[in-house]
Scaffold this motif. Structure first.
Motif, PDB file in Angstrom:
ATOM      1  N   GLY A 162     143.046  62.407  54.257  1.00 48.78           N
ATOM      2  CA  GLY A 162     141.995  61.868  55.129  1.00 48.78           C
ATOM      3  C   GLY A 162     141.035  60.930  54.410  1.00 48.78           C
ATOM      4  O   GLY A 162     139.834  60.925  54.676  1.00 48.78           O
ATOM      5  N   ILE A 163     141.560  60.132  53.486  1.00 48.39           N
ATOM      6  CA  ILE A 163     140.706  59.173  52.771  1.00 48.39           C
ATOM      7  C   ILE A 163     141.220  57.753  53.020  1.00 48.39           C
ATOM      8  O   ILE A 163     142.392  57.565  53.335  1.00 48.39           O
ATOM      9  CB  ILE A 163     140.687  59.449  51.243  1.00 48.39           C
ATOM     10  N   PRO A 164     140.360  56.732  52.892  1.00 48.91           N
ATOM     11  CA  PRO A 164     140.828  55.358  53.100  1.00 48.91           C
ATOM     12  C   PRO A 164     141.693  54.880  51.933  1.00 48.91           C
ATOM     13  O   PRO A 164     141.638  55.448  50.840  1.00 48.91           O
ATOM     14  CB  PRO A 164     139.523  54.553  53.165  1.00 48.91           C
ATOM     15  N   HIS A 165     142.508  53.857  52.183  1.00 47.81           N
ATOM     16  CA  HIS A 165     143.305  53.290  51.095  1.00 47.81           C
ATOM     17  C   HIS A 165     143.373  51.774  51.229  1.00 47.81           C
ATOM     18  O   HIS A 165     143.180  51.225  52.316  1.00 47.81           O
ATOM     19  CB  HIS A 165     144.723  53.882  51.085  1.00 47.81           C
ATOM     20  N   VAL A 166     143.665  51.129  50.110  1.00 43.82           N
ATOM     21  CA  VAL A 166     144.010  49.706  50.113  1.00 43.82           C
ATOM     22  C   VAL A 166     145.326  49.575  49.343  1.00 43.82           C
ATOM     23  O   VAL A 166     145.436  50.060  48.212  1.00 43.82           O
ATOM     24  CB  VAL A 166     142.920  48.836  49.436  1.00 43.82           C
TER      25      VAL A 166
ATOM     26  N   VAL B 225     134.835  53.619  58.451  1.00 39.42           N
ATOM     27  CA  VAL B 225     136.178  53.967  57.967  1.00 39.42           C
ATOM     28  C   VAL B 225     136.286  53.960  56.449  1.00 39.42           C
ATOM     29  O   VAL B 225     137.254  54.458  55.890  1.00 39.42           O
ATOM     30  CB  VAL B 225     137.250  53.027  58.560  1.00 39.42           C
ATOM     31  N   GLY B 226     135.317  53.374  55.773  1.00 40.23           N
ATOM     32  CA  GLY B 226     135.322  53.419  54.308  1.00 40.23           C
ATOM     33  C   GLY B 226     136.068  52.281  53.645  1.00 40.23           C
ATOM     34  O   GLY B 226     136.196  52.253  52.432  1.00 40.23           O
ATOM     35  N   VAL B 227     136.590  51.363  54.442  1.00 36.92           N
ATOM     36  CA  VAL B 227     137.268  50.219  53.842  1.00 36.92           C
ATOM     37  C   VAL B 227     137.021  49.015  54.734  1.00 36.92           C
ATOM     38  O   VAL B 227     137.040  49.110  55.959  1.00 36.92           O
ATOM     39  CB  VAL B 227     138.775  50.510  53.636  1.00 36.92           C
TER      40      VAL B 227
ATOM     41  N   PRO C 299     153.135  54.059  57.093  1.00 36.80           N
ATOM     42  CA  PRO C 299     153.124  55.387  56.471  1.00 36.80           C
ATOM     43  C   PRO C 299     151.946  56.249  56.925  1.00 36.80           C
ATOM     44  O   PRO C 299     152.070  57.464  57.025  1.00 36.80           O
ATOM     45  CB  PRO C 299     153.023  55.104  54.970  1.00 36.80           C
ATOM     46  N   ARG C 300     150.814  55.625  57.218  1.00 38.10           N
ATOM     47  CA  ARG C 300     149.663  56.418  57.675  1.00 38.10           C
ATOM     48  C   ARG C 300     149.944  57.010  59.050  1.00 38.10           C
ATOM     49  O   ARG C 300     149.597  58.160  59.324  1.00 38.10           O
ATOM     50  CB  ARG C 300     148.403  55.552  57.719  1.00 38.10           C
TER      51      ARG C 300
ATOM     52  N   ALA D 146     147.191  59.280  51.166  1.00 42.96           N
ATOM     53  CA  ALA D 146     145.833  58.998  51.658  1.00 42.96           C
ATOM     54  C   ALA D 146     145.633  59.614  53.043  1.00 42.96           C
ATOM     55  O   ALA D 146     144.586  60.205  53.327  1.00 42.96           O
ATOM     56  CB  ALA D 146     145.588  57.487  51.703  1.00 42.96           C
ATOM     57  N   GLU D 147     146.646  59.505  53.888  1.00 42.55           N
ATOM     58  CA  GLU D 147     146.529  60.062  55.237  1.00 42.55           C
ATOM     59  C   GLU D 147     146.426  61.589  55.195  1.00 42.55           C
ATOM     60  O   GLU D 147     145.582  62.178  55.874  1.00 42.55           O
ATOM     61  CB  GLU D 147     147.714  59.617  56.099  1.00 42.55           C
ATOM     62  N   HIS D 148     147.271  62.224  54.392  1.00 39.59           N
ATOM     63  CA  HIS D 148     147.201  63.698  54.290  1.00 39.59           C
ATOM     64  C   HIS D 148     145.813  64.150  53.831  1.00 39.59           C
ATOM     65  O   HIS D 148     145.339  65.204  54.228  1.00 39.59           O
ATOM     66  CB  HIS D 148     148.234  64.240  53.293  1.00 39.59           C
TER      67      HIS D 148
ATOM     68  N   GLN E 286     155.825  53.928  50.422  1.00 38.04           N
ATOM     69  CA  GLN E 286     155.234  54.749  51.483  1.00 38.04           C
ATOM     70  C   GLN E 286     154.397  55.899  50.967  1.00 38.04           C
ATOM     71  O   GLN E 286     153.459  56.345  51.634  1.00 38.04           O
ATOM     72  CB  GLN E 286     156.352  55.325  52.369  1.00 38.04           C
TER      73      GLN E 286
ATOM     74  N   PRO F 146     150.165  55.408  50.737  1.00 41.43           N
ATOM     75  CA  PRO F 146     149.434  55.495  52.000  1.00 41.43           C
ATOM     76  C   PRO F 146     149.611  56.847  52.706  1.00 41.43           C
ATOM     77  O   PRO F 146     148.684  57.333  53.369  1.00 41.43           O
ATOM     78  CB  PRO F 146     150.038  54.367  52.845  1.00 41.43           C
ATOM     79  N   GLU F 147     150.765  57.491  52.544  1.00 43.56           N
ATOM     80  CA  GLU F 147     150.950  58.810  53.168  1.00 43.56           C
ATOM     81  C   GLU F 147     150.063  59.865  52.506  1.00 43.56           C
ATOM     82  O   GLU F 147     149.491  60.715  53.189  1.00 43.56           O
ATOM     83  CB  GLU F 147     152.432  59.234  53.131  1.00 43.56           C
TER      84      GLU F 147
ATOM     85  N   ALA G 171     152.593  59.828  58.629  1.00 46.75           N
ATOM     86  CA  ALA G 171     152.030  61.045  58.032  1.00 46.75           C
ATOM     87  C   ALA G 171     151.142  61.766  59.042  1.00 46.75           C
ATOM     88  O   ALA G 171     151.159  62.990  59.132  1.00 46.75           O
ATOM     89  CB  ALA G 171     151.249  60.713  56.766  1.00 46.75           C
TER      90      ALA G 171
ATOM     91  N   VAL H 283     142.980  49.395  58.684  1.00 45.43           N
ATOM     92  CA  VAL H 283     144.092  50.344  58.626  1.00 45.43           C
ATOM     93  C   VAL H 283     143.774  51.647  59.361  1.00 45.43           C
ATOM     94  O   VAL H 283     144.632  52.220  60.026  1.00 45.43           O
ATOM     95  CB  VAL H 283     144.568  50.573  57.164  1.00 45.43           C
ATOM     96  N   ILE H 284     142.527  52.092  59.279  1.00 45.11           N
ATOM     97  CA  ILE H 284     142.189  53.379  59.900  1.00 45.11           C
ATOM     98  C   ILE H 284     142.146  53.259  61.431  1.00 45.11           C
ATOM     99  O   ILE H 284     142.725  54.076  62.151  1.00 45.11           O
ATOM    100  CB  ILE H 284     140.832  53.910  59.368  1.00 45.11           C
TER     101      ILE H 284
ATOM    102  N   LEU I 287     157.761  61.844  53.280  1.00 46.07           N
ATOM    103  CA  LEU I 287     156.781  62.701  53.964  1.00 46.07           C
ATOM    104  C   LEU I 287     156.535  63.978  53.165  1.00 46.07           C
ATOM    105  O   LEU I 287     155.391  64.362  52.918  1.00 46.07           O
ATOM    106  CB  LEU I 287     157.268  63.039  55.391  1.00 46.07           C
TER     107      LEU I 287
ATOM    108  N   ARG J  24     153.756  47.719  56.080  1.00 45.06           N
ATOM    109  CA  ARG J  24     154.091  48.752  55.102  1.00 45.06           C
ATOM    110  C   ARG J  24     152.852  49.510  54.638  1.00 45.06           C
ATOM    111  O   ARG J  24     152.967  50.569  54.023  1.00 45.06           O
ATOM    112  CB  ARG J  24     154.844  48.146  53.913  1.00 45.06           C
ATOM    113  N   SER J  25     151.674  48.984  54.896  1.00 42.31           N
ATOM    114  CA  SER J  25     150.445  49.720  54.601  1.00 42.31           C
ATOM    115  C   SER J  25     150.087  50.638  55.772  1.00 42.31           C
ATOM    116  O   SER J  25     149.588  51.747  55.579  1.00 42.31           O
ATOM    117  CB  SER J  25     149.322  48.712  54.326  1.00 42.31           C
TER     118      SER J  25
END
Ligand SMILES: Cc1cc2nc3c(=O)[nH]c(=O)nc-3n(C[C@H](O)[C@H](O)[C@H](O)COP(=O)(O)OP(=O)(O)OC[C@H]3O[C@@H](n4cnc5c(N)ncnc54)[C@H](O)[C@@H]3O)c2cc1C
Ligand SMILES: Nc1ncnc2c1ncn2[C@@H]1O[C@H](COP(=O)(O)O)[C@@H](O)[C@H]1O
Lengths: 265, 331
Positions: free
Chosen positions: A140-144, B189-191, B109-110, A136-138, A130, A133-134, B113, B77-78, A98, B105-106
């Protein structure tokens, strides 16, 4: 049109093959192996380099690590990064995922411009998968996550295959973040010229104070880390029978035990 | 902090089927909850899954929170994160358990956070200390180190490895509530999933018997003999990483740190040296058998049974004897 900017997050990690573990105290002797780029982050750097070949622009590598990690960032330059930033400060120490992801995200905010962030799948020392993806969350953007192939890139979006047990073709709008597996590419070796360039490039060092205008410094390092290791020990292998069969009838003996163990019926 | 109560289990679904890890987690959650004297909740996000939600009660949940929406049918995910965050803020569970699958696991973490809480990855055991606090046990350093981890924030969030806990017996007499929750949908959501790739993949982590090959094989075609052996034993073929990197076999067959983690009844390693990264993926197999020409190969340190010798002699012999045995011929 503005330049395309890729940020690659690189963890300086010990070579797992060489690192020594103190079985008595259950700790890792970090001085036993030099730091190197976490193997999966080599794939992240290579992915960035290939995208730059298509779209142009700039690659920035960022690491949060002790000062001794500087050569690792030089290596990142040799492997395609144009700029490298080392986040180093006692106040960053003791960070869990974190706090690590918050610190890295703060540094990216401070940079101000980015289109794509690339991380490795996971680290060989943390093993968590982790941090990406963390981050990305901080931000505020999408992730794959678990990207095993990059099918298409443009300045607005990415088409990728994500290995979620079953592969999925995904579209990611930018700015966004991906974490890549080792299957995404084969990292190139740096040439002599690359290494010379790296030697001349200065590694930028940022401390907690440098991030104070974009972040809450209490969320860095140990104080920002809700998880604590209360005990650690070196894995001792489960006791196995260790029966070795030799000679002519070895195969017969193996079949016998497989029958006895209920594998063959 | 004491306002946080109960254990919440995330139920993973794909194409409307609940992943077996969800039932394993419910089994463990039930055990911890009975000690802590608290309830077990489960959350299911999907579309038209009310019938399936009952299964979660049969396997140990006291209450199921159901999020039903066409846009939750596929993993997003969002939107999954947003609704999980809403639920956790409303219900305040003390512990949240999520399967350590690629999806889990994807996603986890979101959520962690967003909630600014601690998350422990890929646990292989969960215990309670004397104060009833959760101790999360996980491997680190490519499986060389085992760490016990505690979390000071709430909820305590954990992803748990597949197949480390046993599901309870399905109990059709168990009663519980299914609570339908209001779904929040984040637009744009962009994905997005373009399509599921239609390739055949082996689900090696579900296999009971795995016959694995490594660099002891001389050419790709030689995988055929392992395939024949696997078929005879009713198992599937696995591989060490170099064979996958060379393109001899697809990634879904790879066992190890950067491949799949497996726990079969029988793991038969043929021409595999037993590197730390390979062991990280198979050391918890019930029975390990190794065939290797080099008596000092590290794989023998973890093997229950081993044959020192050339796999090109031993495996054909084994195949022949197994065939004879099937036909009822002795010797
Ligand atoms: C970040 C990272 C992640 C990794 N992830 C993985 C992973 O997920 N999975 C994985 O497997 N590896 C992984 N590796 C690679 C790992 O370090 C080893 O290189 C690899 O496991 C070795 O594969 P092997 O045992 O098949 O080959 P080798 O180590 O070359 O061993 C071949 C063995 O075959 C034996 N042999 C040779 N000929 C014969 C014969 N005729 N009959 C019988 N035996 C014979 C030899 O004695 C030897 O022991 C990873 C490495 C890194 C750095
Ligand atoms: N200290 C760090 N500095 C830079 N990047 C990191 C750091 N820790 C993790 N990462 C990135 O996050 C990925 C996943 O790491 P982990 O969550 O530790 O398994 C790595 O492959 C890196 O891309």
């Amino acid at each position: 049109m503005k330049d395309f900017h890729v940020v690659v997050l690189i963890k300086p990690s010990p070579d797992i093959e060489k690192v020594k573990f103190d079985t008595v105290r259950g700790v890792v002797d970090r001085s036993s192996a030099p730091l190197e780029i976490n193997p999966f982050d080599l794939n992240a750097l290579e992915a960035a380099a290939q995208i730059k070949e298509k779209l142009g622009g700039e690659i920035t590598a960022i690491s949060m690590a002790p000062p001794m990690a500087e050569p690792v960032l030089k290596d990142a330059i040799a492997r395609g990064a144009d700029r490298a930033i080392l986040l180093t400060d006692k106040r960053f120490a003791g960070a869990d995922t974190l706090a690590t992801s918050y610190t890295l995200a703060s540094a990216i905010k401070k940079l101000g411009k980015f289109d794509l962030i690339i991380c490795g799948e996971k680290t060989v020392d943390g093993d968590t998968a982790q941090v990406g993806p963390e981050v990305a969350e901080h931000l505020g953007i999408p992730h794959v996550a678990y990207v095993s192939r990059i099918e298409g890139v443009s300045k607005e979006r990415l088409l990728v295959v994500s290995d979620m047990g079953v592969p999925y073709l995904m579209e990611l709008r930018l700015p966004g973040l991906i974490t890549v597996t080792k299957d995404v590419n084969k990292p190139r070796l740096p040439t002599l010229r690359d290494k010379l360039k790296a030697r001349k490039t200065k590694i930028e060092v940022w401390t907690a104070d440098d991030l104070a205008d974009v972040a809450d410094v209490n969320r860095f390092g140990f104080s920002g880390s809700p998880t604590r290791v209360v005990k650690a020990f070196v894995l001792t292998e489960k006791k196995r029978k260790g029966v070795i069969f030799k000679g002519e009838d070895a195969v017969d003996k193996l079949i016998e035990v497989l029958e006895r163990e209920g594998i063959l019926r | 902090m004491s306002e946080y109560k109960g254990i919440l289990v995330f139920s993973e679904q794909r194409d409307g089927d609940i992943h077996p890890i969800s039932f394993e987690l419910l089994g463990k959650a039930r055990e911890i909850a009975d000690k802590k004297k608290c309830e077990v909740y489960s959350v299911l996000l999907g579309y038209q899954m009310r019938e399936k939600a009952k299964e979660l009660i049969y396997f140990g949940a006291d209450k199921v929170f159901l999020y039903d929406h066409p846009l939750l049918k596929e993993f997003d995910v969002i939107n999954y994160k947003q609704n999980m965050v809403n639920l956790i803020r409303e219900e305040k569970p003390e512990i949240v358990l999520i399967g350590a699958t690629p999806l889990g696991r994807s996603l986890a973490p979101r959520i962690a956070a967003a909630l600014k809480t601690g998350l422990t990855a890929d646990c292989i055991d969960l215990q309670l200390d004397e104060n009833g606090e959760l101790i999360q046990v996980r491997p680190a350093f490519t499986g060389n180190l085992i760490a016990h981890i505690k979390t000071s924030t709430r909820p305590v969030m954990t992803t748990v490895r597949y197949k480390v806990f046993k599901a309870r017996e399905r109990d059709l007499t168990r009663k519980g509530d299914i609570v339908e929750k209001e779904v929040e949908i984040v637009e744009d959501v962009g994905v997005r999933v373009v399509r599921k790739e239609s390739v055949e993949v082996v689900n090696i982590s579900d296999a009971e018997i795995i016959v694995s090959g490594g660099r002891g094989l001389k050419k790709p075609e030689d995988l055929k003999i392992l395939e024949e052996l696997a078929n005879l034993l009713g198992g599937v073929v696995g591989a060490s990483r170099p064979l996958v990197d060379e393109g001899w076999i697809s990634k879904d067959h790879q066992v190890g740190f950067s491949g799949n983690i497996v726990r079969p009844k029988l793991y038969l390693a043929c021409g595999i040296s037993g590197s730390p990264q390979h062991l990280a993926g198979m050391r918890d197999s019930e029975i390990i058998v190794a065939i290797n020409i080099d008596p000092s190969a590290p794989i023998f340190n973890v093997a229950d049974y081993g044959i020192v010798g050339d796999l090109y002699e031993i495996i054909p012999k084994l195949i022949e004897k197994l065939k004879n045995r099937k036909r009822g011929v002795k010797g």
